[in-house]
Design a protein around this motif. Structure first.
Motif, short mmCIF file in Angstrom:
data_model
loop_
_atom_site.label_atom_id
_atom_site.label_comp_id
_atom_site.label_asym_id
_atom_site.label_seq_id
_atom_site.Cartn_x
_atom_site.Cartn_y
_atom_site.Cartn_z
N THR A 42 58.55 4.51 30.51
CA THR A 42 56.83 4.68 29.99
C THR A 42 56.49 2.98 30.27
O THR A 42 54.91 2.46 31.00
N VAL A 43 56.91 1.93 30.02
CA VAL A 43 56.87 1.24 30.18
C VAL A 43 56.68 -0.21 31.45
O VAL A 43 56.03 -0.72 32.59
N THR A 44 57.61 0.66 32.39
CA THR A 44 58.02 0.99 33.68
C THR A 44 56.85 0.82 34.70
O THR A 44 56.15 0.69 35.55
N LEU A 45 56.11 1.79 33.78
CA LEU A 45 55.10 2.56 34.47
C LEU A 45 53.63 1.71 34.13
O LEU A 45 53.18 1.16 35.64
N GLU A 46 53.56 1.69 33.17
CA GLU A 46 52.84 0.62 32.91
C GLU A 46 52.97 -1.10 33.31
O GLU A 46 51.34 -1.59 34.23
N ALA A 47 53.80 -1.06 33.40
CA ALA A 47 54.02 -2.34 34.36
C ALA A 47 53.63 -2.14 35.80
O ALA A 47 52.71 -3.63 36.28
N ALA A 48 53.87 -1.30 36.46
CA ALA A 48 53.65 -1.34 37.78
C ALA A 48 51.74 -0.57 37.71
O ALA A 48 51.44 -1.06 39.43
N GLY A 49 51.43 -0.35 36.67
CA GLY A 49 49.97 -0.09 37.29
C GLY A 49 49.49 1.42 37.32
O GLY A 49 48.61 2.18 38.02
N ILE A 50 50.98 2.85 37.38
CA ILE A 50 50.88 3.68 37.77
C ILE A 50 50.23 4.20 36.27
O ILE A 50 50.48 4.84 35.20
N THR A 51 49.23 5.73 37.12
CA THR A 51 49.01 6.26 36.01
C THR A 51 49.28 7.20 35.64
O THR A 51 49.89 7.72 37.08
N PHE A 52 49.87 7.79 34.35
CA PHE A 52 50.70 8.37 34.10
C PHE A 52 49.88 9.34 32.74
O PHE A 52 49.67 8.42 32.30
N SER A 53 50.38 10.68 32.76
CA SER A 53 50.49 11.41 31.65
C SER A 53 51.61 11.41 30.40
O SER A 53 52.47 11.34 30.90
N VAL A 54 52.07 11.61 29.47
CA VAL A 54 52.39 11.83 28.34
C VAL A 54 52.91 13.04 27.46
O VAL A 54 51.19 12.95 27.08
N HIS A 55 53.50 13.51 27.49
CA HIS A 55 53.16 14.72 27.34
C HIS A 55 54.82 14.95 26.23
O HIS A 55 56.34 15.26 26.63
N THR A 56 54.51 15.66 24.50
CA THR A 56 56.06 15.12 23.80
C THR A 56 55.85 16.89 23.18
O THR A 56 54.88 17.88 23.67
N TYR A 57 57.53 17.22 22.95
CA TYR A 57 57.32 18.79 22.31
C TYR A 57 58.24 18.42 21.69
O TYR A 57 59.79 17.42 21.71
N GLU A 58 58.22 19.77 21.15
CA GLU A 58 59.64 19.02 19.86
C GLU A 58 61.26 20.21 20.58
O GLU A 58 61.03 21.47 21.26
N HIS A 59 61.57 19.06 20.81
CA HIS A 59 63.16 19.80 21.00
C HIS A 59 64.06 20.24 20.55
O HIS A 59 64.42 20.33 19.47
N ASP A 60 64.74 21.37 21.11
CA ASP A 60 65.68 22.45 20.24
C ASP A 60 66.69 21.66 20.36
O ASP A 60 67.79 22.59 21.75
N PRO A 61 67.28 21.15 20.13
CA PRO A 61 68.53 21.49 20.17
C PRO A 61 69.68 22.14 20.74
O PRO A 61 71.27 21.73 21.57
N ALA A 62 69.74 23.82 20.76
CA ALA A 62 70.23 24.60 21.37
C ALA A 62 69.74 24.86 22.38
O ALA A 62 70.51 26.07 22.64
N ALA A 63 68.69 24.57 22.79
CA ALA A 63 68.31 24.75 24.01
C ALA A 63 69.57 24.67 25.18
O ALA A 63 70.12 23.95 25.60
N ALA A 64 69.85 26.22 26.12
CA ALA A 64 70.67 26.06 27.35
C ALA A 64 70.06 25.29 28.43
O ALA A 64 71.17 24.28 28.90
N SER A 65 68.88 24.96 28.62
CA SER A 65 68.70 23.75 29.53
C SER A 65 66.76 23.17 29.26
O SER A 65 66.33 23.65 28.93
N TYR A 66 67.03 21.79 29.44
CA TYR A 66 66.47 21.08 28.86
C TYR A 66 65.21 21.54 29.98
O TYR A 66 64.31 21.01 28.82
N GLY A 67 65.47 21.13 30.53
CA GLY A 67 64.37 21.10 32.11
C GLY A 67 63.58 22.32 31.43
O GLY A 67 62.22 22.56 31.60
N LEU A 68 63.96 23.78 31.54
CA LEU A 68 63.17 24.77 31.83
C LEU A 68 62.61 24.99 30.04
O LEU A 68 61.90 25.22 30.11
N GLU A 69 63.50 24.19 29.19
CA GLU A 69 62.60 24.31 27.61
C GLU A 69 62.01 23.47 27.77
O GLU A 69 60.44 23.96 27.17
N ALA A 70 61.73 21.59 28.15
CA ALA A 70 60.25 21.55 28.88
C ALA A 70 59.00 22.04 29.11
O ALA A 70 57.82 22.27 29.04
N ALA A 71 59.40 23.08 30.74
CA ALA A 71 58.36 23.28 30.66
C ALA A 71 57.77 24.38 30.34
O ALA A 71 57.18 24.82 30.10
#
Length: 166
Positions: A14-43
């Motif tokens: 996020t610091v790199t994107l801010e420094a470059a002036g790139i527009t982005f959005s931040v999305h947080t969620y409660e991570h489950d350490p038992a998730a089989a796939s981090y990416g599918l968990e995020a989706a």
């Protein structure tokens, strides 16, 4: 102008994107350490279609570490990645090496703001979307941005480097 992140959400990505002036959005969620796939968990946690969420993977191509960014519902096609970077073959990098070189934990590796800039290839399907989501630099944090901005900030090539899950 870049969107300001919430307190505590600042990461090298996020610091790199801010420094470059790139527009982005931040999305947080409660991570489950038992998730089989981090990416599918995020989706799922963010209510996004898996083709919009991309995972960042490190591979070794003829002795060089390279980054492959592919949709979370698929796999990195190592032969295609190798061909794209002009290597004879590629294999997945050791997770400990990936964490050490990028400065991020596995499952939270962002393609943006890595400790060492590596050659990067983004799956060309990302360009079909107005916005894609990648790890923001820790588990439970994704950033949304235009795929063209992701290409710019990482210096990525685009190519067909993903294959469907079988």
């Amino acid at each position: 102008m870049a969107k300001k992140t919430r307190a505590g959400a600042g990461t090298p990505a996020t610091v790199t994107l801010e420094a470059a002036g790139i527009t982005f959005s931040v999305h947080t969620y409660e991570h489950d350490p038992a998730a089989a796939s981090y990416g599918l968990e995020a989706a799922e946690a963010l209510g996004l279609e898996p083709e919009l969420v991309f995972k960042t993977l490190l591979a070794e191509a003829d002795g060089e570490l390279v980054v492959g960014i592919v949709p979370v519902g698929g796999h990195l096609d190592l032969k295609a990645l190798a061909a794209t970077v002009g290597a004879k073959k590629a294999a997945m990098a050791d997770p400990a090496v990936a964490a050490r070189v990028t400065g991020y934990v596995v499952g939270g590796i962002s393609p943006v703001g890595q400790k060492k800039r590596l050659r990067t290839v983004l799956d060309e399907t990302a360009l079909r979307h107005a916005q894609v989501y990648v790890s923001g630099g820790r588990r439970g944090l994704d950033i949304g941005l235009r795929p063209e901005d992701l290409v710019t900030i990482t210096g990525a090539l685009t190519a067909s480097i993903s294959r469907s899950r079988s």
